[in-house]
Design a protein around this motif. Structure first.
Motif, mmCIF file in Angstrom:
data_model
loop_
_atom_site.group_PDB
_atom_site.id
_atom_site.type_symbol
_atom_site.label_atom_id
_atom_site.label_comp_id
_atom_site.label_asym_id
_atom_site.label_seq_id
_atom_site.Cartn_x
_atom_site.Cartn_y
_atom_site.Cartn_z
ATOM 1 N N ARG A 96 -7.772 1.414 -6.053
ATOM 2 C CA ARG A 96 -8.807 1.317 -5.024
ATOM 3 C C ARG A 96 -9.275 2.727 -4.609
ATOM 4 N NH1 ARG A 96 -8.556 -4.036 -3.147
ATOM 5 N NH2 ARG A 96 -6.559 -5.023 -3.544
ATOM 6 N N VAL A 97 -9.284 3.629 -5.573
ATOM 7 C CA VAL A 97 -9.658 5.011 -5.264
ATOM 8 C C VAL A 97 -11.105 5.108 -4.783
ATOM 9 C CG1 VAL A 97 -10.036 7.314 -6.247
ATOM 10 C CG2 VAL A 97 -7.913 6.077 -6.729
ATOM 11 N N SER A 137 -8.141 8.809 -2.292
ATOM 12 C CA SER A 137 -7.555 9.458 -3.461
ATOM 13 C C SER A 137 -6.131 9.012 -3.741
ATOM 14 C CB SER A 137 -7.605 10.980 -3.295
ATOM 15 O OG SER A 137 -6.855 11.370 -2.153
ATOM 16 N N ASP A 138 -5.466 8.444 -2.751
ATOM 17 C CA ASP A 138 -4.061 8.044 -2.917
ATOM 18 C C ASP A 138 -3.876 6.614 -3.408
ATOM 19 O OD1 ASP A 138 -5.065 7.083 -0.436
ATOM 20 O OD2 ASP A 138 -3.033 6.800 0.306
ATOM 21 N N MET A 155 0.244 2.774 -6.242
ATOM 22 C CA MET A 155 0.274 3.184 -4.835
ATOM 23 C C MET A 155 -0.224 2.061 -3.933
ATOM 24 S SD MET A 155 1.308 6.392 -4.874
ATOM 25 C CE MET A 155 0.568 7.738 -3.997
ATOM 26 N N ASP A 156 -1.263 1.332 -4.373
ATOM 27 C CA ASP A 156 -1.781 0.207 -3.610
ATOM 28 C C ASP A 156 -0.680 -0.834 -3.411
ATOM 29 O OD1 ASP A 156 -3.751 -1.525 -2.357
ATOM 30 O OD2 ASP A 156 -3.886 -2.602 -4.268
ATOM 31 N N ARG A 211 6.134 8.748 -6.267
ATOM 32 C CA ARG A 211 6.186 7.725 -5.205
ATOM 33 C C ARG A 211 7.197 6.643 -5.555
ATOM 34 N NH1 ARG A 211 2.046 4.912 -1.640
ATOM 35 N NH2 ARG A 211 3.371 3.536 -0.410
ATOM 36 N N LEU A 212 7.199 6.189 -6.805
ATOM 37 C CA LEU A 212 8.125 5.126 -7.225
ATOM 38 C C LEU A 212 9.571 5.611 -7.218
ATOM 39 C CD1 LEU A 212 5.878 3.648 -10.028
ATOM 40 C CD2 LEU A 212 6.413 2.583 -7.813
#
Length: 191
Positions: free
Chosen positions: A68-69, A76-77, A82-83, A116-117
């Protein structure tokens, strides 16, 4: 000049193939990779790069999402992974045993998503298609030593899915890459 190879399928052909596909019992990850590809198609139809993902626990999809950038507004994240993690962390605050979850993604995670993961502690991360340009899985040893050490508690690798789903995951990415890449180069944001 395109940075990626040209897709061999149209979006319509891909949608039809995915809609008709029945997960193959010989490939345990098929149901989840199919969800990730469906999400990647949704991302592209919104005007984003085609990456989709889902978080699974005990054989059940808990959260699914996609890149969903660019849409609904620039973030940007909000890559596909990430979503999913943002939705999960918002809905299940301080969820115990994140190591019991599996994340499936249509495309090999980039460095930002990989970190992040790792930080989140997702137990297993599987991707359907390699990202030779930006994927991080084959080069995780190049991360800062603390991330490499933290990642030892997790499993990362290719999804155990059918060759058709691997191919369609790559096609999904390639279908969106040229369109979205050109918009990015021109500095356009949004649909």
């Amino acid at each position: 000049m395109a940075l990626y190879p040209t897709a061999e399928m149209t979006l319509e052909e891909l949608e039809h193939a995915i809609a008709q596909y029945q997960p193959d019992d010989r490939h345990s990850h098929d149901p989840f990779v199919k969800v990730a590809i469906e999400e990647s198609i949704a991302a592209f139809k919104e005007g984003n790069y085609a990456v989709g993902a889902c978080l699974v626990r005990d054989g059940r999809v808990v959260v699914s999402g996609h890149n969903r950038v660019y849409y609904p507004y620039f973030r940007s994240d909000l890559h596909g992974e990430m979503d999913v993690m943002t939705q999960f962390e918002d809905e299940y605050r301080n969820a115990p045993n994140v190591d019991e979850y599996e994340l499936f993604t249509s495309l090999e995670p980039c460095a930002m998503c990989t970190i992040r993961l790792i930080t989140a502690g997702v137990g297993k991360v599987f991707y359907a298609s390699l990202d030779e340009e930006s994927g991080m899985m084959a080069t995780m040893d190049r991360l800062t030593p603390v991330w490499v050490e933290m990642a030892q508690r997790q499993e990362f690798g290719m999804a155990r899915c059918s060759p058709e789903l691997q191919y369609w995951a790559k096609q999904s990415w390639l279908i969106s890459a040229e369109v979205t890449q050109q918009r990015t180069i021109r500095g356009e944001r949004g649909v």
